[in-house]
Design a protein around this motif. Sequence first.
Motif, PDB file in Angstrom:
ATOM      1  N   LEU A  31       0.773  -1.045  -0.078  1.00 15.31           N
ATOM      2  CA  LEU A  31       0.037  -0.021   0.022  1.00 15.31           C
ATOM      3  C   LEU A  31       1.052   1.422   0.111  1.00 15.31           C
ATOM      4  O   LEU A  31       0.807   2.352  -0.756  1.00 15.31           O
ATOM      5  CB  LEU A  31      -0.910  -0.076   1.236  1.00 15.31           C
ATOM      6  N   PRO A  35       0.422   3.628  -3.328  1.00 18.31           N
ATOM      7  CA  PRO A  35      -1.094   3.771  -3.060  1.00 18.31           C
ATOM      8  C   PRO A  35      -2.343   4.035  -3.991  1.00 18.31           C
ATOM      9  O   PRO A  35      -3.315   3.512  -3.881  1.00 18.31           O
ATOM     10  CB  PRO A  35      -0.869   4.925  -2.168  1.00 18.31           C
ATOM     11  N   ARG A  36      -1.757   4.598  -4.943  1.00 14.84           N
ATOM     12  CA  ARG A  36      -2.855   5.074  -6.169  1.00 14.84           C
ATOM     13  C   ARG A  36      -2.885   4.131  -7.087  1.00 14.84           C
ATOM     14  O   ARG A  36      -4.062   4.077  -7.747  1.00 14.84           O
ATOM     15  CB  ARG A  36      -2.148   6.224  -6.992  1.00 14.84           C
ATOM     16  N   TYR A  38      -4.416   1.315  -5.718  1.00 16.90           N
ATOM     17  CA  TYR A  38      -5.548   0.765  -4.991  1.00 16.90           C
ATOM     18  C   TYR A  38      -6.631   1.593  -4.873  1.00 16.90           C
ATOM     19  O   TYR A  38      -6.690   2.835  -4.349  1.00 16.90           O
ATOM     20  CB  TYR A  38      -5.311   0.450  -3.611  1.00 16.90           C
ATOM     21  N   VAL A  41      -7.877   1.828  -1.158  1.00 19.51           N
ATOM     22  CA  VAL A  41      -6.343   2.088  -0.268  1.00 19.51           C
ATOM     23  C   VAL A  41      -6.837   2.505   1.254  1.00 19.51           C
ATOM     24  O   VAL A  41      -6.221   1.826   2.227  1.00 19.51           O
ATOM     25  CB  VAL A  41      -5.442   3.035  -0.814  1.00 19.51           C
ATOM     26  N   ARG A  44      -8.252  -0.370   3.053  1.00 18.78           N
ATOM     27  CA  ARG A  44      -7.221  -1.719   3.159  1.00 18.78           C
ATOM     28  C   ARG A  44      -6.303  -1.136   4.560  1.00 18.78           C
ATOM     29  O   ARG A  44      -5.879  -1.929   5.369  1.00 18.78           O
ATOM     30  CB  ARG A  44      -6.484  -1.573   1.939  1.00 18.78           C
ATOM     31  N   THR A 113       1.668   6.134   7.938  1.00 18.89           N
ATOM     32  CA  THR A 113       1.760   6.609   6.432  1.00 18.89           C
ATOM     33  C   THR A 113       2.330   7.741   6.417  1.00 18.89           C
ATOM     34  O   THR A 113       2.522   8.457   5.348  1.00 18.89           O
ATOM     35  CB  THR A 113       0.169   7.084   6.010  1.00 18.89           C
ATOM     36  N   CYS A 154      -5.777  10.204  -2.210  1.00 22.17           N
ATOM     37  CA  CYS A 154      -6.198   8.825  -2.106  1.00 22.17           C
ATOM     38  C   CYS A 154      -7.545   8.687  -1.136  1.00 22.17           C
ATOM     39  O   CYS A 154      -8.234   7.772  -1.137  1.00 22.17           O
ATOM     40  CB  CYS A 154      -5.244   8.045  -1.259  1.00 22.17           C
TER      41      CYS A 154
END
Length: 313
Positions: A31, A35-36, A38, A41, A44, A113, A154
């Motif tokens: 992830l 990230p982009r 998904y 995201v 998840r 993150t 996101c």
Amino acid sequence: MAFTAQPDPAYGAMQDWMARWTELEAQLAALLSAPRQYADVLPRLERLRADAEALLATDEDATLYWLFQLAASTSVGYSTSHAMACWAMCRLVGPAVGVSAPDAVALERAALTMNIGMTRLQDTLAAQAHPPTEEQRALIDTHAARGAQCLRECGVRDARWLDIVEQHHEADSDDTAVRLLQRMDRYTALISPRETRPGRNLTDSARTLLVRPGGRLDDIGRALLQTLGICPPGTFVRLADGQVAVVLRRSGRPGEPWVSAVLDANGHPVLEPALIDTGDEATAIEAALQTATVRVRLNHPRLLQLSRLALQR
């Protein structure tokens, strides 16, 4: 005083527990790296955080042992193991410094993150034998802002989460959540090895970052000491009898955790691990050691199984 463990089903349970952490780390790495890719995201990430929270709640000391061993023993997958160690420490230490419940959730998400703007670069830098290039330095210097922007793209709308990520390298912040993440970020970074240097031991890292001028501990320093102890699980230490041991579990006494010897006084591997109470004078801790200086292969499931015995003492 030492207690040996007998084989029991807990060994298999600890193997399964480690496998679940390994799977969570692999999911987080995927992830954070892209990230982009998904569409889901954020769900998840939230499922991953909830699963990690459940594992941590099952056994805090085993979690600290495992995450610190990962962080201090290898530079492979550095960015993800770093994020997970920071997340665990923020979750455990946060209440002791007065992080509010709403802020705690935002802080945990930010810890996982905060480096999403430079995940692949961070892994590259950990394995790189030379200092950052000018281009890499520019990416490092802007990663907090770029990470917050990536999270916005996101779908993150939590202003507090974004704010903590964006500020996690700002100097002189008076925001408690930001200050805690900054300190745990640097603490974990110091113990992690790089191609250019070994990781420092946890005790030296804590002293460097937490002791203020004049030898005083600030609120975060006191909270970390009270919560994790002087030598947290995962630390290697030398005992008064000359043995080298790994810390397995906190005892409630900051300088006297439960440990297991891994090398005897002559430097030979200990074949049958035993639980040792460092509150005894003969086996008191004399010094914390760098992970890189301890040349031994650990049987992690066996040691984690053994650490459960401390709960019965």
